[in-house]
Design a protein around this motif. Structure first.
Motif, PDB file in Angstrom:
ATOM      1  N   LEU A  26       0.861  -1.175   0.000  1.00  0.00           N
ATOM      2  CA  LEU A  26       0.000   0.000   0.000  1.00  0.00           C
ATOM      3  C   LEU A  26       0.899   1.227   0.000  1.00  0.00           C
ATOM      4  CD1 LEU A  26      -1.973  -1.986   2.349  1.00  0.00           C
ATOM      5  CD2 LEU A  26      -3.278  -0.633   0.734  1.00  0.00           C
ATOM      6  N   THR A  27       0.645   2.109  -0.954  1.00  0.00           N
ATOM      7  CA  THR A  27       1.456   3.310  -1.112  1.00  0.00           C
ATOM      8  C   THR A  27       0.610   4.534  -0.791  1.00  0.00           C
ATOM      9  OG1 THR A  27       0.898   3.493  -3.452  1.00  0.00           O
ATOM     10  CG2 THR A  27       2.815   2.142  -2.891  1.00  0.00           C
ATOM     11  N   GLY A  28       0.972   5.670  -1.325  1.00  0.00           N
ATOM     12  CA  GLY A  28       0.267   6.906  -1.020  1.00  0.00           C
ATOM     13  C   GLY A  28      -0.992   7.140  -1.828  1.00  0.00           C
ATOM     14  N   SER A  29      -1.495   6.136  -2.516  1.00  0.00           N
ATOM     15  CA  SER A  29      -2.715   6.288  -3.306  1.00  0.00           C
ATOM     16  C   SER A  29      -3.925   6.012  -2.416  1.00  0.00           C
ATOM     17  CB  SER A  29      -2.677   5.326  -4.497  1.00  0.00           C
ATOM     18  OG  SER A  29      -3.767   5.551  -5.342  1.00  0.00           O
ATOM     19  N   PHE A  30      -4.150   6.926  -1.469  1.00  0.00           N
ATOM     20  CA  PHE A  30      -5.131   6.720  -0.413  1.00  0.00           C
ATOM     21  C   PHE A  30      -6.558   6.545  -0.918  1.00  0.00           C
ATOM     22  CE2 PHE A  30      -1.713   9.479   1.208  1.00  0.00           C
ATOM     23  CZ  PHE A  30      -1.107   8.558   2.039  1.00  0.00           C
ATOM     24  N   ALA A  58       2.522   5.845   3.188  1.00  0.00           N
ATOM     25  CA  ALA A  58       1.321   5.182   3.683  1.00  0.00           C
ATOM     26  C   ALA A  58       1.320   5.060   5.199  1.00  0.00           C
ATOM     27  CB  ALA A  58       1.190   3.804   3.051  1.00  0.00           C
ATOM     28  N   GLN A  59       2.507   4.956   5.793  1.00  0.00           N
ATOM     29  CA  GLN A  59       2.625   4.825   7.251  1.00  0.00           C
ATOM     30  C   GLN A  59       2.418   6.133   7.990  1.00  0.00           C
ATOM     31  OE1 GLN A  59       6.309   2.957   8.573  1.00  0.00           O
ATOM     32  NE2 GLN A  59       6.576   2.223   6.476  1.00  0.00           N
ATOM     33  N   ARG A  60       2.737   7.230   7.337  1.00  0.00           N
ATOM     34  CA  ARG A  60       2.836   8.504   8.063  1.00  0.00           C
ATOM     35  C   ARG A  60       1.842   9.584   7.639  1.00  0.00           C
ATOM     36  NH1 ARG A  60       8.051   6.489   7.474  1.00  0.00           N
ATOM     37  NH2 ARG A  60       9.162   6.307   9.439  1.00  0.00           N
ATOM     38  N   THR A  61       1.151   9.377   6.546  1.00  0.00           N
ATOM     39  CA  THR A  61       0.324  10.442   6.006  1.00  0.00           C
ATOM     40  C   THR A  61      -1.150  10.221   6.306  1.00  0.00           C
ATOM     41  OG1 THR A  61       1.911  10.677   4.197  1.00  0.00           O
ATOM     42  CG2 THR A  61      -0.237  11.756   3.922  1.00  0.00           C
ATOM     43  N   ASP A  62      -1.741  11.146   7.025  1.00  0.00           N
ATOM     44  CA  ASP A  62      -3.189  11.172   7.207  1.00  0.00           C
ATOM     45  C   ASP A  62      -3.761  11.989   6.061  1.00  0.00           C
ATOM     46  OD1 ASP A  62      -2.850   9.806   9.607  1.00  0.00           O
ATOM     47  OD2 ASP A  62      -2.853  11.644  10.804  1.00  0.00           O
ATOM     48  N   SER A  63      -4.918  11.585   5.567  1.00  0.00           N
ATOM     49  CA  SER A  63      -5.520  12.295   4.439  1.00  0.00           C
ATOM     50  C   SER A  63      -7.027  12.395   4.653  1.00  0.00           C
ATOM     51  CB  SER A  63      -5.239  11.547   3.130  1.00  0.00           C
ATOM     52  OG  SER A  63      -6.008  10.347   3.082  1.00  0.00           O
ATOM     53  N   ARG A  64      -7.691  12.990   3.712  1.00  0.00           N
ATOM     54  CA  ARG A  64      -9.148  13.096   3.814  1.00  0.00           C
ATOM     55  C   ARG A  64      -9.814  11.726   3.725  1.00  0.00           C
ATOM     56  NH1 ARG A  64     -11.940  13.939  -1.528  1.00  0.00           N
ATOM     57  NH2 ARG A  64     -10.342  13.628  -3.111  1.00  0.00           N
ATOM     58  N   PHE A  65      -9.050  10.706   3.289  1.00  0.00           N
ATOM     59  CA  PHE A  65      -9.588   9.356   3.183  1.00  0.00           C
ATOM     60  C   PHE A  65      -9.430   8.564   4.483  1.00  0.00           C
ATOM     61  CE2 PHE A  65      -8.409  10.697  -1.084  1.00  0.00           C
ATOM     62  CZ  PHE A  65      -9.626  10.524  -1.727  1.00  0.00           C
ATOM     63  N   ALA A  68      -3.466   7.249   8.753  1.00  0.00           N
ATOM     64  CA  ALA A  68      -2.504   6.188   8.460  1.00  0.00           C
ATOM     65  C   ALA A  68      -2.563   5.090   9.518  1.00  0.00           C
ATOM     66  CB  ALA A  68      -1.097   6.770   8.359  1.00  0.00           C
ATOM     67  N   GLU A  69      -2.605   5.483  10.767  1.00  0.00           N
ATOM     68  CA  GLU A  69      -2.647   4.514  11.871  1.00  0.00           C
ATOM     69  C   GLU A  69      -3.862   3.594  11.753  1.00  0.00           C
ATOM     70  OE1 GLU A  69      -3.395   4.849  16.601  1.00  0.00           O
ATOM     71  OE2 GLU A  69      -1.840   6.163  15.773  1.00  0.00           O
ATOM     72  N   GLU A  70      -5.002   4.143  11.378  1.00  0.00           N
ATOM     73  CA  GLU A  70      -6.220   3.338  11.239  1.00  0.00           C
ATOM     74  C   GLU A  70      -6.122   2.376  10.056  1.00  0.00           C
ATOM     75  OE1 GLU A  70      -8.755   3.093  13.394  1.00  0.00           O
ATOM     76  OE2 GLU A  70      -7.535   4.407  14.641  1.00  0.00           O
ATOM     77  N   PHE A  71      -5.485   2.816   8.970  1.00  0.00           N
ATOM     78  CA  PHE A  71      -5.317   1.924   7.819  1.00  0.00           C
ATOM     79  C   PHE A  71      -4.429   0.733   8.186  1.00  0.00           C
ATOM     80  CE2 PHE A  71      -6.122   5.827   5.072  1.00  0.00           C
ATOM     81  CZ  PHE A  71      -7.411   5.446   4.751  1.00  0.00           C
TER      82      PHE A  71
END
Length: 92
Positions: A26-30, A58-65, A68-71
């Motif tokens: 899983l990469t940054g394509s949230f 993917a580990q560090r970025t929270d986004s509108r989707f 990261a921790e929850e994913f």
């Protein structure tokens, strides 16, 4: 294809995946995570052993989707094992 044929095909597909080890990165394509997690669930239901690998983004970025921790937590819940987070962990 009738319903009986579909069910037989599904069972055959499950048999092909049972016991197979599958790595999923899983990469940054949230925006794709919802669909990716749905596929992880299907692989799990088919008996595959799934190893998730999260990129740095993917580990560090929270986004509108989502966060990261929850994913990462969701991936662990689906697969039954903690995601791999470093290159050293991911290499055989």
């Amino acid at each position: 294809m009738n319903e009986s044929e579909k069910e037989n095909r599904r069972k055959e597909d499950h048999m092909k995946l049972r016991g197979k080890k599958i790595g999923v990165a899983l990469t940054g394509s949230f925006c794709t995570y919802e669909k990716a997690f749905a596929q992880l669930r299907k692989l799990n239901e088919a008996g595959a052993e799934i190893v998730t690998i999260f990129s740095d983004a993917a580990q560090r970025t929270d986004s509108r989707f989502g966060r990261a921790e929850e994913f990462m937590k969701e991936a662990e819940e689906i697969t039954g094992s903690a995601p791999l987070l470093t290159i050293d962990q991911a290499e055989p």
